[in-house]
Design a protein around this motif. Sequence first.
Motif, PDB file in Angstrom:
ATOM      1  N   GLY A 159       0.841  -1.280  -0.104  1.00 33.29           N
ATOM      2  CA  GLY A 159       0.026  -0.249   0.062  1.00 33.29           C
ATOM      3  C   GLY A 159       0.995   1.187  -0.018  1.00 33.29           C
ATOM      4  N   ASP A 160       1.809   1.091   0.853  1.00 32.19           N
ATOM      5  CA  ASP A 160       2.732   2.476   0.796  1.00 32.19           C
ATOM      6  C   ASP A 160       3.461   2.689  -0.559  1.00 32.19           C
ATOM      7  OD1 ASP A 160       2.874   3.360   3.565  1.00 32.19           O
ATOM      8  OD2 ASP A 160       3.328   1.577   3.990  1.00 32.19           O
ATOM      9  N   ALA A 161       3.877   1.677  -1.185  1.00 33.43           N
ATOM     10  CA  ALA A 161       4.147   1.754  -2.509  1.00 33.43           C
ATOM     11  C   ALA A 161       3.308   2.484  -3.593  1.00 33.43           C
ATOM     12  CB  ALA A 161       4.696   0.591  -3.111  1.00 33.43           C
ATOM     13  N   ALA A 162       2.192   2.058  -3.576  1.00 32.62           N
ATOM     14  CA  ALA A 162       0.981   2.530  -4.310  1.00 32.62           C
ATOM     15  C   ALA A 162       1.055   3.859  -4.191  1.00 32.62           C
ATOM     16  CB  ALA A 162      -0.117   1.748  -4.383  1.00 32.62           C
ATOM     17  N   GLN A 163       1.096   4.204  -2.771  1.00 26.48           N
ATOM     18  CA  GLN A 163       0.483   5.691  -2.606  1.00 26.48           C
ATOM     19  C   GLN A 163       1.759   6.873  -2.887  1.00 26.48           C
ATOM     20  OE1 GLN A 163      -2.033   6.994  -1.805  1.00 26.48           O
ATOM     21  NE2 GLN A 163      -3.090   5.692  -0.213  1.00 26.48           N
ATOM     22  N   SER A 164       3.095   6.328  -3.176  1.00 25.67           N
ATOM     23  CA  SER A 164       4.290   7.263  -3.237  1.00 25.67           C
ATOM     24  C   SER A 164       4.856   6.995  -4.574  1.00 25.67           C
ATOM     25  CB  SER A 164       5.279   6.857  -2.335  1.00 25.67           C
ATOM     26  OG  SER A 164       5.798   5.613  -2.357  1.00 25.67           O
ATOM     27  N   ILE A 165       4.816   5.684  -5.176  1.00 25.80           N
ATOM     28  CA  ILE A 165       5.470   5.617  -6.544  1.00 25.80           C
ATOM     29  C   ILE A 165       5.180   6.415  -7.824  1.00 25.80           C
ATOM     30  CG2 ILE A 165       5.967   3.656  -8.278  1.00 25.80           C
ATOM     31  CD1 ILE A 165       6.744   1.869  -6.154  1.00 25.80           C
ATOM     32  N   PRO A 166       3.683   6.835  -7.763  1.00 20.45           N
ATOM     33  CA  PRO A 166       3.380   7.511  -8.658  1.00 20.45           C
ATOM     34  C   PRO A 166       4.020   8.995  -8.893  1.00 20.45           C
ATOM     35  CG  PRO A 166       1.508   6.386  -8.043  1.00 20.45           C
ATOM     36  CD  PRO A 166       2.650   6.022  -7.143  1.00 20.45           C
ATOM     37  N   PHE A 167       4.025   9.628  -7.668  1.00 24.34           N
ATOM     38  CA  PHE A 167       4.562  10.718  -7.289  1.00 24.34           C
ATOM     39  C   PHE A 167       6.428  10.722  -7.768  1.00 24.34           C
ATOM     40  CE2 PHE A 167       6.880  14.295  -4.970  1.00 24.34           C
ATOM     41  CZ  PHE A 167       6.072  15.243  -5.481  1.00 24.34           C
TER      42      PHE A 167
ATOM     43  N   ASP B  10      -5.043  12.936   2.056  1.00 26.37           N
ATOM     44  CA  ASP B  10      -5.157  14.385   2.472  1.00 26.37           C
ATOM     45  C   ASP B  10      -4.013  15.235   2.392  1.00 26.37           C
ATOM     46  OD1 ASP B  10      -7.790  14.096   3.352  1.00 26.37           O
ATOM     47  OD2 ASP B  10      -6.989  13.459   5.182  1.00 26.37           O
ATOM     48  N   ASN B  11      -2.741  14.540   2.484  1.00 29.05           N
ATOM     49  CA  ASN B  11      -1.375  15.434   2.359  1.00 29.05           C
ATOM     50  C   ASN B  11      -0.941  15.339   0.888  1.00 29.05           C
ATOM     51  OD1 ASN B  11       2.043  14.668   2.291  1.00 29.05           O
ATOM     52  ND2 ASN B  11       1.269  15.748   4.055  1.00 29.05           N
ATOM     53  N   LYS B  12      -1.286  14.660   0.041  1.00 27.18           N
ATOM     54  CA  LYS B  12      -1.509  15.058  -1.464  1.00 27.18           C
ATOM     55  C   LYS B  12       0.314  15.311  -1.701  1.00 27.18           C
ATOM     56  CE  LYS B  12      -5.648  17.499  -2.059  1.00 27.18           C
ATOM     57  NZ  LYS B  12      -6.298  17.194  -0.660  1.00 27.18           N
ATOM     58  N   ASN B  13       1.005  14.187  -1.115  1.00 29.38           N
ATOM     59  CA  ASN B  13       2.218  14.259  -1.476  1.00 29.38           C
ATOM     60  C   ASN B  13       3.422  15.399  -1.113  1.00 29.38           C
ATOM     61  OD1 ASN B  13       2.448  11.666  -3.421  1.00 29.38           O
ATOM     62  ND2 ASN B  13       1.011  13.111  -4.763  1.00 29.38           N
ATOM     63  N   GLN B  14       2.570  16.251  -0.252  1.00 30.17           N
ATOM     64  CA  GLN B  14       3.517  17.455   0.137  1.00 30.17           C
ATOM     65  C   GLN B  14       4.730  16.915   1.121  1.00 30.17           C
ATOM     66  OE1 GLN B  14       0.906  20.917   1.520  1.00 30.17           O
ATOM     67  NE2 GLN B  14      -0.611  19.311   1.140  1.00 30.17           N
ATOM     68  N   ALA B  15       4.446  15.906   1.938  1.00 31.55           N
ATOM     69  CA  ALA B  15       5.460  15.715   2.743  1.00 31.55           C
ATOM     70  C   ALA B  15       6.774  14.826   2.043  1.00 31.55           C
ATOM     71  CB  ALA B  15       4.939  14.478   3.956  1.00 31.55           C
ATOM     72  N   ILE B  16       6.337  14.266   1.016  1.00 30.28           N
ATOM     73  CA  ILE B  16       7.282  13.461   0.056  1.00 30.28           C
ATOM     74  C   ILE B  16       8.044  14.710  -0.629  1.00 30.28           C
ATOM     75  CG2 ILE B  16       7.688  12.105  -1.790  1.00 30.28           C
ATOM     76  CD1 ILE B  16       5.248  10.399  -1.156  1.00 30.28           C
ATOM     77  N   ALA B  17       7.288  15.611  -1.209  1.00 25.83           N
ATOM     78  CA  ALA B  17       8.001  16.675  -1.876  1.00 25.83           C
ATOM     79  C   ALA B  17       8.981  17.402  -1.120  1.00 25.83           C
ATOM     80  CB  ALA B  17       7.118  17.755  -2.393  1.00 25.83           C
ATOM     81  N   ALA B  18       8.508  17.793   0.218  1.00 25.70           N
ATOM     82  CA  ALA B  18       9.559  18.693   1.193  1.00 25.70           C
ATOM     83  C   ALA B  18      10.695  17.547   1.581  1.00 25.70           C
ATOM     84  CB  ALA B  18       8.784  18.881   2.476  1.00 25.70           C
ATOM     85  N   GLU B  19      10.649  16.318   1.605  1.00 19.78           N
ATOM     86  CA  GLU B  19      11.723  15.387   1.923  1.00 19.78           C
ATOM     87  C   GLU B  19      12.900  15.556   0.777  1.00 19.78           C
ATOM     88  OE1 GLU B  19       9.574  12.738   5.221  1.00 19.78           O
ATOM     89  OE2 GLU B  19      10.667  11.768   3.645  1.00 19.78           O
ATOM     90  N   PHE B  20      12.271  15.347  -0.441  1.00 23.99           N
ATOM     91  CA  PHE B  20      13.057  15.284  -1.469  1.00 23.99           C
ATOM     92  C   PHE B  20      13.708  16.561  -1.795  1.00 23.99           C
ATOM     93  CE2 PHE B  20      11.429  11.211  -2.335  1.00 23.99           C
ATOM     94  CZ  PHE B  20      12.639  10.698  -3.144  1.00 23.99           C
ATOM     95  N   GLU B  21      13.025  17.769  -1.362  1.00 17.43           N
ATOM     96  CA  GLU B  21      13.871  18.975  -1.743  1.00 17.43           C
ATOM     97  C   GLU B  21      14.929  19.081  -0.841  1.00 17.43           C
ATOM     98  OE1 GLU B  21      11.531  22.753  -1.278  1.00 17.43           O
ATOM     99  OE2 GLU B  21      10.107  21.891  -2.567  1.00 17.43           O
ATOM    100  N   VAL B  22      14.867  18.394   0.344  1.00 18.24           N
ATOM    101  CA  VAL B  22      16.161  18.258   1.204  1.00 18.24           C
ATOM    102  C   VAL B  22      17.221  17.340   0.919  1.00 18.24           C
ATOM    103  CG1 VAL B  22      17.122  17.605   3.569  1.00 18.24           C
ATOM    104  CG2 VAL B  22      15.037  19.050   3.308  1.00 18.24           C
ATOM    105  N   LEU B  23      16.831  16.302   0.283  1.00 19.59           N
ATOM    106  CA  LEU B  23      17.746  15.110  -0.229  1.00 19.59           C
ATOM    107  C   LEU B  23      18.468  15.738  -1.446  1.00 19.59           C
ATOM    108  CD1 LEU B  23      15.428  12.252   0.275  1.00 19.59           C
ATOM    109  CD2 LEU B  23      17.399  12.596   1.506  1.00 19.59           C
ATOM    110  N   LEU B  24      17.729  16.199  -2.342  1.00 23.37           N
ATOM    111  CA  LEU B  24      18.372  16.732  -3.709  1.00 23.37           C
ATOM    112  C   LEU B  24      18.980  17.869  -3.578  1.00 23.37           C
ATOM    113  CD1 LEU B  24      15.100  16.242  -5.906  1.00 23.37           C
ATOM    114  CD2 LEU B  24      17.280  14.735  -5.933  1.00 23.37           C
ATOM    115  N   LYS B  25      18.909  18.801  -2.786  1.00 29.64           N
ATOM    116  CA  LYS B  25      19.645  20.163  -2.875  1.00 29.64           C
ATOM    117  C   LYS B  25      21.235  19.946  -2.701  1.00 29.64           C
ATOM    118  CE  LYS B  25      19.039  24.622  -0.877  1.00 29.64           C
ATOM    119  NZ  LYS B  25      18.539  25.508   0.221  1.00 29.64           N
ATOM    120  N   PRO B  26      21.936  19.106  -1.904  1.00 28.62           N
ATOM    121  CA  PRO B  26      23.125  18.931  -2.392  1.00 28.62           C
ATOM    122  C   PRO B  26      23.838  18.218  -3.400  1.00 28.62           C
ATOM    123  CG  PRO B  26      22.341  17.973  -0.033  1.00 28.62           C
ATOM    124  CD  PRO B  26      21.248  18.155  -1.132  1.00 28.62           C
TER     125      PRO B  26
END
Length: 207
Positions: A91-99, A188-204
């Motif tokens: 279930g977690d994969a289905a919720q995040s992999i499309p993003f 409800d979160n609409k991928n906002q948490a994933i987006a925020a985490e990847f902003e931190v991961l990608l910045k370096p």
Amino acid sequence: MQTSTPALPSELLTGPTYTYGTYRSLVDELLAKGQTTGENHSEAMLHYTRMNQQRMKRWDKTALVPETLERLLGGLKQPQRWIVLTEAWCGDAAQSIPFLAKMAEVSASISLDLVLRDQNSALMAAFLTNGAQSIPKLIACDVATGEVCFTWGPRPAVLQEKVIAYKANPAGQTQEEFIASIHRWYTDNKNQAIAAEFEVLLKPFTL
């Protein structure tokens, strides 16, 4: 005394790799035969897989990459290969992999390969989460060197904390009720948490 060099993620792959599109087609084909990925083809696992196909279809239509994240994805210094361990019943994969697929889609510097956990035991063993084979697990690798840039998964940190807290103390909530609350959180979160985490991961790794 010499120590052996750890294997690169690509060297640990033992099963086929899939694009997001071919992965979706694979799951559709398996469901048409009354199967899912892995060895357990019980009705419960088929039910989870059908639900996950619906979740991915919904995110395919609604998921959007924020402009700030899209700029980071477009400014990577070096191309990256994202290898994601998954299974169709997760279930977690289905919720995040499309993003994750949307992020790869908007960046010329990202290639996304999905691989099945149970066909890649050595790779999964190298990237456990607290000792568990938790999926989805993304391993971002530098294309030129094959070395790991960062990892992500199996879920956003705030949600991982909720899962850990529930396992420590369910507080009268059944597993079915908790899982339902997790999926509501994703909606409800609409991928906002994933987006925020990847902003931190990608910045370096950006210019």
